[in-house]
Design a protein around this motif. Sequence first.
Motif, PDB file in Angstrom:
ATOM      1  N   PRO A 189     -34.590 102.286  71.301  1.00 11.27           N
ATOM      2  CA  PRO A 189     -34.050 101.025  71.817  1.00 11.27           C
ATOM      3  C   PRO A 189     -32.969 100.477  70.883  1.00 11.27           C
ATOM      4  O   PRO A 189     -33.072 100.620  69.670  1.00 11.27           O
ATOM      5  CB  PRO A 189     -35.263 100.089  71.835  1.00 11.27           C
ATOM      6  N   ALA A 190     -31.942  99.863  71.431  1.00 10.36           N
ATOM      7  CA  ALA A 190     -30.841  99.259  70.677  1.00 10.36           C
ATOM      8  C   ALA A 190     -30.231 100.244  69.689  1.00 10.36           C
ATOM      9  O   ALA A 190     -30.093  99.970  68.507  1.00 10.36           O
ATOM     10  CB  ALA A 190     -31.307  98.009  69.944  1.00 10.36           C
ATOM     11  N   ALA A 191     -29.864 101.414  70.241  1.00 13.08           N
ATOM     12  CA  ALA A 191     -29.415 102.511  69.386  1.00 13.08           C
ATOM     13  C   ALA A 191     -28.279 102.117  68.450  1.00 13.08           C
ATOM     14  O   ALA A 191     -28.289 102.456  67.276  1.00 13.08           O
ATOM     15  CB  ALA A 191     -28.994 103.693  70.251  1.00 13.08           C
ATOM     16  N   GLU A 192     -27.329 101.364  68.979  1.00 15.05           N
ATOM     17  CA  GLU A 192     -26.145 101.027  68.190  1.00 15.05           C
ATOM     18  C   GLU A 192     -26.515 100.216  66.956  1.00 15.05           C
ATOM     19  O   GLU A 192     -26.019 100.450  65.861  1.00 15.05           O
ATOM     20  CB  GLU A 192     -25.163 100.241  69.054  1.00 15.05           C
ATOM     21  N   ARG A 193     -27.419  99.270  67.152  1.00 17.62           N
ATOM     22  CA  ARG A 193     -27.842  98.427  66.023  1.00 17.62           C
ATOM     23  C   ARG A 193     -28.704  99.252  65.057  1.00 17.62           C
ATOM     24  O   ARG A 193     -28.558  99.161  63.841  1.00 17.62           O
ATOM     25  CB  ARG A 193     -28.636  97.236  66.564  1.00 17.62           C
TER      26      ARG A 193
END
Lengths: 368, 314
Positions: A189-193
């Motif tokens: 989840p929320a790979a970019e962060r």
Amino acid sequence: MSPYVLDCIHPFARGPLPAKTGKTLLFAQQAGRIEPRTASGKATAWQSEGPPQFLLDVRDLRVTSSGGYPLVDGVSFTLNRGETLGIVGESGCGKSLTSLALMGLLPPGMSVSGQVEFEGADLLKLAPATVRDLRGDRLAMIFQDPMTSLNPTLTVGYQIAEGLIRHRGCDRREARDRSIELLRKVKLPAAERRFDEYPHQLSGGMRQRVMIAMALICQPALLIADEPTTALDVTVQAQILDLLAELKDDLGSAMIFISHDLGVVAENVDRVAVLYAGRLVEEGPTRSLFEQPQHPYTIGLMGSIPRIDTTSEWLPAIAGTLPLASDPPPGCRFEPRCPFAGDKCREESPDLAEVSAGHRAACWKAPL
Amino acid sequence: MTRFLLQRIGLMIPTIFFVSVIVFSLQQLLPGDPALTMAGDEASPALIAEIRAKYHLDDPLLVRYGKWVAGIAQGDLGISLRTQQTVVQLLTQKIPVTLELATLAMIIALTFGISMGILAAISRGGPMDYVARCIALFGISMPAFWLGILFILLFAVKWRILPASGYVPLTENPLENLRSMIMPATVLGLAVSGVIMRHTRSAMLQVLSNDYVRTARAKGLSETTVIFVHALRNAALPVITLGALEFGQLLSGTVLTETVFSMPGFGKLVVDAVFNRDYAVVQGAVLCTAVVFLLLNLFADLAYAAVNPRLRGR
Ligand SMILES: Nc1ncnc2c1ncn2[C@@H]1O[C@H](COP(=O)(O)OP(=O)(O)O)[C@@H](O)[C@H]1O
Ligand code: SF4
Ligand SMILES: [Mg+2]
């Protein structure tokens, strides 16, 4: 979900034991209780026609401890492209050392011999620098404990991108984009962060997803997963297993899936190899092995799979413990614990012999 | 991070208060009378009384402490009973010498200690490991003043390539300054490098046995990358703490070396002040040392947090 992934316990964990143990009970356990399904349904080398071209051909692999004891003792198996092989056996039987030997990552002091032919070249004979070029690129590994297997002082993103920079010569920007893309694929989840976060900020399940991304970033032809779910919560285990199966099919990678839990293996692999005390004691297509297990040890392992229909009762685990590598029994390694052992078993060690198509077992009493 | 910093600075205030109380009380317990020391053996009681009055030596303890602290608040640490200079003046003269000496020594110690520690760890049990450990043992067990004398005999007396003693301020002549500093700094640095080498070696060995190092190798990284990118970061953590402590030791423990090389440094100032019962100087110097130690600790914590992400963002 299949009954035997509902609850995962160590195969030899003891529940209430029935009073009777031995031959009758062991045989009773076979009665069609386990219904394996082949993970990908692909034809195995044994079923295909013509001379098989293996991705991995391991012959007579031996790992010797610094004290001179055999820890892995003459293991041979093959693997086709895209195929999944499960390696099972109780803790300490040499599963991790076998995989580390394939990777060329054995602990210092151990020596290795035999042949590990991977994509046509013997990994044990290649120069260390050449093996390093293959490692992380053509063959990759996922380790058991995601809590200790990630570097605490580097961001998870860096640790994934590193492989691309090393093997593909990507610049940081491109490596970052491709890593984030893969992090999405492993459903972080929320790979970019997360890319810029450190391992301690992630849960065990998320870390194992990161480990998977790290291993797959260069799309290896062979992925070795050493008990990838053992350290995780039961609920997360199934997700990680599904993810692994999905990704390896996506990439067309072959996989060696290691587990002490026969139940987990049954779900996920095309073929199963059973290790006992550093030796391969049985190997064959998943279906054949589960329907007609030939080695008493395999049968014993199945006995330790929890039954869904009699929830309160556990089938008997195998009595006794692994022999010491420093003092192996002279004949069959399993003889001290085997309910079928006879005089010949005490004196002579059985070799693997074919019991049915593509199904081999090392037991004087096989085929049963 | 800001909160962490404020917290640490907040903690320093009571610590400095306690140090000031302890320094002040211990000072009063020292045997000997400063007025007597100043006036000399043959002094008349009237002269002694005059001196006592001038320096408020007869005031109650608490009043004197109050005055001292009030002075500190205004940047006044008092006046040296002996030289009549202000303590602040004396400290600002001497501290740069010692600071430069300690910094140079630390640079030598870290460069040498860390690289030897890494080499020893990666060649564990091999000849390189053995040599590095021998050098470390030598550095640790060789008394600095003795090594200093040997250095002087060799480099100054025999080969005449370095000055035997003395000090040239950095601002006056940087090259001469370096030439006068290099021997004492090396002597001090070698001893510390032994300690740092040992800690780096053991930290490195511990880190190299971690699972994540195996993960790094599994990626096909070169051994250099594994060691410098993956292992050293983690091995640096204990070494940072040790380095700060050792630097503090260097700042306060250069007396012998300063004496051997006739360096007009902080160590010499403190020892002279203690012998002369120069209360104000001793108090000021000790307080100053305490503050430097606290700042070094703070700096070490910050460096630690910079390397260790688990401490960041708190
Ligand atoms: N670093 C090591 N040094 C010495 N012996 C080891 C080491 N690692 C594993 N072994 C021994 O090798 C055997 C096989 O270990 P391993 O491959 O880790 O088992 P598994 O992965 O099947 O639980 C065990 O008996 C273990 O004691
Ligand atoms: S060879 Fe003998 S002892 Fe070994 S597993 Fe078979 S029956 Fe048991
Ligand atoms: Mg293992």
